[in-house]
Design a protein around this motif. Sequence first.
Motif, PDB file in Angstrom:
ATOM      1  N   ASP A  39      -1.835 -98.921  58.051  1.00  0.00           N
ATOM      2  CA  ASP A  39      -3.134 -99.571  57.855  1.00  0.00           C
ATOM      3  C   ASP A  39      -3.838 -99.806  59.194  1.00  0.00           C
ATOM      4  O   ASP A  39      -5.047 -99.597  59.314  1.00  0.00           O
ATOM      5  CB  ASP A  39      -2.975-100.893  57.102  1.00  0.00           C
ATOM      6  N   VAL A  40      -3.081-100.224  60.197  1.00  0.00           N
ATOM      7  CA  VAL A  40      -3.656-100.430  61.529  1.00  0.00           C
ATOM      8  C   VAL A  40      -4.114 -99.096  62.110  1.00  0.00           C
ATOM      9  O   VAL A  40      -5.231 -98.984  62.627  1.00  0.00           O
ATOM     10  CB  VAL A  40      -2.652-101.131  62.474  1.00  0.00           C
ATOM     11  N   ILE A  41      -3.276 -98.086  62.009  1.00  0.00           N
ATOM     12  CA  ILE A  41      -3.654 -96.764  62.516  1.00  0.00           C
ATOM     13  C   ILE A  41      -4.921 -96.276  61.833  1.00  0.00           C
ATOM     14  O   ILE A  41      -5.846 -95.781  62.483  1.00  0.00           O
ATOM     15  CB  ILE A  41      -2.497 -95.760  62.347  1.00  0.00           C
ATOM     16  N   ALA A  42      -4.998 -96.462  60.513  1.00  0.00           N
ATOM     17  CA  ALA A  42      -6.182 -96.025  59.760  1.00  0.00           C
ATOM     18  C   ALA A  42      -7.431 -96.793  60.168  1.00  0.00           C
ATOM     19  O   ALA A  42      -8.545 -96.267  60.063  1.00  0.00           O
ATOM     20  CB  ALA A  42      -5.933 -96.174  58.261  1.00  0.00           C
ATOM     21  N   SER A  43      -7.259 -98.015  60.646  1.00  0.00           N
ATOM     22  CA  SER A  43      -8.423 -98.786  61.088  1.00  0.00           C
ATOM     23  C   SER A  43      -8.910 -98.352  62.465  1.00  0.00           C
ATOM     24  O   SER A  43     -10.028 -98.664  62.864  1.00  0.00           O
ATOM     25  CB  SER A  43      -8.095-100.285  61.100  1.00  0.00           C
ATOM     26  N   ILE A  44      -8.076 -97.601  63.185  1.00  0.00           N
ATOM     27  CA  ILE A  44      -8.410 -97.182  64.546  1.00  0.00           C
ATOM     28  C   ILE A  44      -8.854 -95.716  64.606  1.00  0.00           C
ATOM     29  O   ILE A  44      -9.802 -95.370  65.314  1.00  0.00           O
ATOM     30  CB  ILE A  44      -7.205 -97.402  65.488  1.00  0.00           C
ATOM     31  N   ILE A  45      -8.151 -94.853  63.882  1.00  0.00           N
ATOM     32  CA  ILE A  45      -8.389 -93.402  63.957  1.00  0.00           C
ATOM     33  C   ILE A  45      -8.910 -92.890  62.620  1.00  0.00           C
ATOM     34  O   ILE A  45      -8.252 -93.102  61.593  1.00  0.00           O
ATOM     35  CB  ILE A  45      -7.083 -92.645  64.299  1.00  0.00           C
ATOM     36  N   PRO A  46     -10.031 -92.187  62.600  1.00  0.00           N
ATOM     37  CA  PRO A  46     -10.484 -91.560  61.349  1.00  0.00           C
ATOM     38  C   PRO A  46      -9.449 -90.538  60.864  1.00  0.00           C
ATOM     39  O   PRO A  46      -8.698 -89.961  61.656  1.00  0.00           O
ATOM     40  CB  PRO A  46     -11.783 -90.860  61.737  1.00  0.00           C
ATOM     41  N   TYR A  47      -9.426 -90.332  59.569  1.00  0.00           N
ATOM     42  CA  TYR A  47      -8.400 -89.484  58.966  1.00  0.00           C
ATOM     43  C   TYR A  47      -8.375 -88.074  59.545  1.00  0.00           C
ATOM     44  O   TYR A  47      -7.297 -87.533  59.799  1.00  0.00           O
ATOM     45  CB  TYR A  47      -8.581 -89.429  57.443  1.00  0.00           C
ATOM     46  N   ASP A  48      -9.513 -87.472  59.804  1.00  0.00           N
ATOM     47  CA  ASP A  48      -9.509 -86.102  60.328  1.00  0.00           C
ATOM     48  C   ASP A  48      -8.823 -86.025  61.684  1.00  0.00           C
ATOM     49  O   ASP A  48      -8.087 -85.072  61.972  1.00  0.00           O
ATOM     50  CB  ASP A  48     -10.925 -85.516  60.378  1.00  0.00           C
ATOM     51  N   ARG A  49      -8.981 -87.047  62.525  1.00  0.00           N
ATOM     52  CA  ARG A  49      -8.307 -87.036  63.825  1.00  0.00           C
ATOM     53  C   ARG A  49      -6.817 -87.358  63.676  1.00  0.00           C
ATOM     54  O   ARG A  49      -5.993 -86.868  64.457  1.00  0.00           O
ATOM     55  CB  ARG A  49      -9.002 -87.990  64.788  1.00  0.00           C
ATOM     56  N   TYR A  50      -6.470 -88.152  62.678  1.00  0.00           N
ATOM     57  CA  TYR A  50      -5.055 -88.411  62.379  1.00  0.00           C
ATOM     58  C   TYR A  50      -4.375 -87.102  61.969  1.00  0.00           C
ATOM     59  O   TYR A  50      -3.285 -86.786  62.442  1.00  0.00           O
ATOM     60  CB  TYR A  50      -4.948 -89.460  61.264  1.00  0.00           C
ATOM     61  N   VAL A  51      -5.015 -86.337  61.089  1.00  0.00           N
ATOM     62  CA  VAL A  51      -4.454 -85.053  60.647  1.00  0.00           C
ATOM     63  C   VAL A  51      -4.294 -84.112  61.844  1.00  0.00           C
ATOM     64  O   VAL A  51      -3.268 -83.446  61.982  1.00  0.00           O
ATOM     65  CB  VAL A  51      -5.337 -84.408  59.553  1.00  0.00           C
ATOM     66  N   ALA A  52      -5.288 -84.087  62.722  1.00  0.00           N
ATOM     67  CA  ALA A  52      -5.196 -83.228  63.912  1.00  0.00           C
ATOM     68  C   ALA A  52      -4.007 -83.634  64.773  1.00  0.00           C
ATOM     69  O   ALA A  52      -3.234 -82.770  65.220  1.00  0.00           O
ATOM     70  CB  ALA A  52      -6.492 -83.302  64.712  1.00  0.00           C
ATOM     71  N   ALA A  53      -3.828 -84.926  64.991  1.00  0.00           N
ATOM     72  CA  ALA A  53      -2.710 -85.398  65.818  1.00  0.00           C
ATOM     73  C   ALA A  53      -1.369 -85.083  65.163  1.00  0.00           C
ATOM     74  O   ALA A  53      -0.428 -84.639  65.834  1.00  0.00           O
ATOM     75  CB  ALA A  53      -2.836 -86.897  66.076  1.00  0.00           C
TER      76      ALA A  53
END
Length: 95
Positions: A39-53
């Motif tokens: 939840d914290v990660i999702a509040s910081i990074i948009p999903y598309d950048r999370y998928v890229a990482a």
Amino acid sequence: MAEDLNDYPTSARADYVFGCMKANGETQELLQKCSCSIDVIASIIPYDRYVAAETILSMSQVTGPVGSEFRSTEPARLALQEFRRAQAEAEVRCF
């Protein structure tokens, strides 16, 4: 808007929580901490950048020139740096 803060699909959140629990322990307490973490990660990074990482992390495990592209390029380094900062923030808040 609420949908901007919750743009991670449930399956992505569940996958993160399963991996987190596998790495840290499979207890009810860890379920809460790992859920908090995504939840914290999702509040910081948009999903598309999370998928890229996540893709960069996975592909950097590949040996040879293909994996090297994911380990040594500046965009990959920056994406991982952003992801690791978000994970560190999540650890401070949740663990």
